[in-house]
Write a protein that holds these residues in place. Structure first.
Motif, PDB file in Angstrom:
ATOM      1  N   VAL A 179       4.092   1.092  -4.404  1.00 24.56           N
ATOM      2  CA  VAL A 179       3.009   0.358  -4.942  1.00 24.56           C
ATOM      3  C   VAL A 179       1.832   1.226  -5.377  1.00 24.56           C
ATOM      4  O   VAL A 179       1.609   2.324  -4.768  1.00 24.56           O
ATOM      5  CB  VAL A 179       2.547  -0.460  -3.688  1.00 24.56           C
ATOM      6  CG1 VAL A 179       1.513  -1.079  -4.208  1.00 24.56           C
ATOM      7  CG2 VAL A 179       3.427  -1.387  -3.122  1.00 24.56           C
TER       8      VAL A 179
ATOM      9  N   PHE B  78      -2.981  -2.057  -6.329  1.00 23.45           N
ATOM     10  CA  PHE B  78      -2.436  -2.896  -5.134  1.00 23.45           C
ATOM     11  C   PHE B  78      -1.979  -2.439  -3.850  1.00 23.45           C
ATOM     12  O   PHE B  78      -1.532  -3.194  -3.013  1.00 23.45           O
ATOM     13  CB  PHE B  78      -0.965  -3.522  -5.897  1.00 23.45           C
ATOM     14  CG  PHE B  78      -1.314  -4.497  -7.106  1.00 23.45           C
ATOM     15  CD1 PHE B  78      -2.257  -5.232  -7.194  1.00 23.45           C
ATOM     16  CD2 PHE B  78      -0.279  -4.153  -8.128  1.00 23.45           C
ATOM     17  CE1 PHE B  78      -2.514  -5.883  -8.578  1.00 23.45           C
ATOM     18  CE2 PHE B  78      -0.557  -4.939  -9.451  1.00 23.45           C
ATOM     19  CZ  PHE B  78      -1.427  -5.714  -9.470  1.00 23.45           C
TER      20      PHE B  78
ATOM     21  N   LEU C  79       2.019 -10.789  -6.827  1.00 24.41           N
ATOM     22  CA  LEU C  79       2.419 -10.224  -5.776  1.00 24.41           C
ATOM     23  C   LEU C  79       3.388 -10.886  -4.730  1.00 24.41           C
ATOM     24  O   LEU C  79       4.248 -10.283  -4.193  1.00 24.41           O
ATOM     25  CB  LEU C  79       1.182  -9.387  -4.999  1.00 24.41           C
ATOM     26  CG  LEU C  79       0.600  -8.286  -5.739  1.00 24.41           C
ATOM     27  CD1 LEU C  79      -0.815  -7.814  -4.869  1.00 24.41           C
ATOM     28  CD2 LEU C  79       1.409  -7.333  -5.956  1.00 24.41           C
TER      29      LEU C  79
ATOM     30  N   VAL D 104      -1.182  -5.666  -1.149  1.00 22.80           N
ATOM     31  CA  VAL D 104       0.054  -6.120  -0.762  1.00 22.80           C
ATOM     32  C   VAL D 104       0.162  -6.144   0.645  1.00 22.80           C
ATOM     33  O   VAL D 104       1.327  -7.037   1.270  1.00 22.80           O
ATOM     34  CB  VAL D 104       1.236  -5.034  -1.244  1.00 22.80           C
ATOM     35  CG1 VAL D 104       1.486  -4.924  -2.606  1.00 22.80           C
ATOM     36  CG2 VAL D 104       1.002  -3.980  -0.568  1.00 22.80           C
TER      37      VAL D 104
ATOM     38  N   GLU E 196      -2.219  -9.581  -9.866  1.00 21.00           N
ATOM     39  CA  GLU E 196      -2.519  -9.848  -8.508  1.00 21.00           C
ATOM     40  C   GLU E 196      -1.720 -11.049  -8.012  1.00 21.00           C
ATOM     41  O   GLU E 196      -1.076 -11.173  -6.913  1.00 21.00           O
ATOM     42  CB  GLU E 196      -3.882  -9.554  -8.001  1.00 21.00           C
ATOM     43  CG  GLU E 196      -4.166  -9.617  -6.589  1.00 21.00           C
ATOM     44  CD  GLU E 196      -5.573  -9.664  -6.340  1.00 21.00           C
ATOM     45  OE1 GLU E 196      -6.595  -9.318  -7.025  1.00 21.00           O
ATOM     46  OE2 GLU E 196      -5.810  -9.910  -5.031  1.00 21.00           O
TER      47      GLU E 196
END
Ligand code: NDP
Length: 264
Positions: free
Chosen positions: A60, A64, A43, A68, A40
């Motif tokens: 994605v 996530f 990102l 995002v 994470e």
């Protein structure tokens, strides 16, 4: 050479590179599509590379699709309403997040030729993919949506996005025309949902978002009871096709070879 990625954790299982690289080659596009496992905390940096045009676009996946969002400039209506982004692209100075799972599910249901207008739908699960499924079902004018999830709170939380859904206790089965397995039960061959379909008539649709294995116990049970059954393969292909079209401006061909790429 343009670069595209699918990001997630885990990512090893993803078949997106297979299908996108096939279409890239078929359409003689100068590009490569990779898969990348991220944490994470990676990102922000990854998405900044799309803004800097070092990467041309990304899909994605779990976990996530929501995470995002803070790093993007604009969300499509679909991504905004479901708070789920599976496709990122850069256009006119903006990083845009879109959700092609919705169109993927909608086209897959249409391909079953099962008449869905005004039908009662029962969804099992309340994970990341479910808002996309509900969004598509509402667009297709179903009459009622029932949702049941092991963790009831997660099903209740869906009411923040969609007010007219009915929550059913895990293990109960309401009257329905279409039942959708949107849980991960079935990914392992021996997985079983323990539901009682004894009051169920025939001619229902059993739809599983899982496509590997292609014939889960859930689909077998529906089929043995005299119902139509369909797995999530076409949903996956159609969501990939919509992402491909967004990035490359070409509608890729869906032929037998594409289907065989996903047969493991
Ligand atoms: P999530 O991890 O967000 O959600 C998983 C869901 O499965 C939750 O509702 C969870 O319930 C439930 N679940 C998991 N284990 C159990 C169990 N032992 N008993 C009861 N319920 C269980 O995943 P996603 O929503 O992203 O994906 C769900 C499925 O859809 C996956 O199999 C995925 O592969 C598939 N998928 C297919 C797509 C396609 O294109 N065909 C696209 C996207 C997803 P709880 O909340 O209680 O944990």
């Amino acid at each position: 050479m343009k670069k595209y990625f699918v990001i997630g954790k885990p990512i090893d299982h993803s078949l997106s590179p297979k299908i996108h690289n096939y279409w890239i080659k078929q359409n003689k596009i100068e590009a490569i599509y990779y898969k990348k496992e991220l944490d994470e905390t990676d990102l922000r940096e990854f998405i900044a590379m799309i803004r800097d045009k070092k990467i041309d676009g990304a899909n994605v996946t779990i976990p996530f699709k929501k995470k995002v969002i803070p790093f993007l400039d604009v969300l499509s209506k679909e991504a905004d309403q479901t708070q789920s982004v599976n496709t990122i692209y850069f256009d006119k100075g903006n990083l845009i997040g879109h959700n092609t799972d919705i169109i993927g599910f909608e086209q897959a249901i249409k391909a079953t030729n099962f008449e869905i207008i005004n039908k009662k739908i029962f969804i099992l699960g309340a994970g990341g993919v479910v808002p996309s499924i509900i969004f598509a079902l509402k667009k297709m004018n179903v009459s009622e949506i029932f949702v049941s999830n092991r963790t009831r709170k997660k099903a209740e939380d869906l009411k923040n996005y969609f007010n007219k859904i009915n929550i059913v206790n895990w293990g109960d089965v309401p009257e329905f025309d279409v039942i959708i397995n949107a849980t991960s039960i079935g990914l392992k061959g021996e997985d079983k949902l323990h539901l009682d379909y004894s009051n169920l008539g025939k001619n229902k649709l059993f739809y599983d978002v899982i496509y590997n294995p292609s014939f889960t116990n859930f689909l077998k049970q529906g089929s043995n009871l005299g119902n139509k059954s369909e797995n999530g393969k076409l949903m996956f292909i159609y969501q990939a096709s919509a992402a491909f079209e967004l990035w490359h401006g070409i509608k890729p061909k869906l032929n037998d070879e594409v289907f065989s790429l996903l047969s493991l």
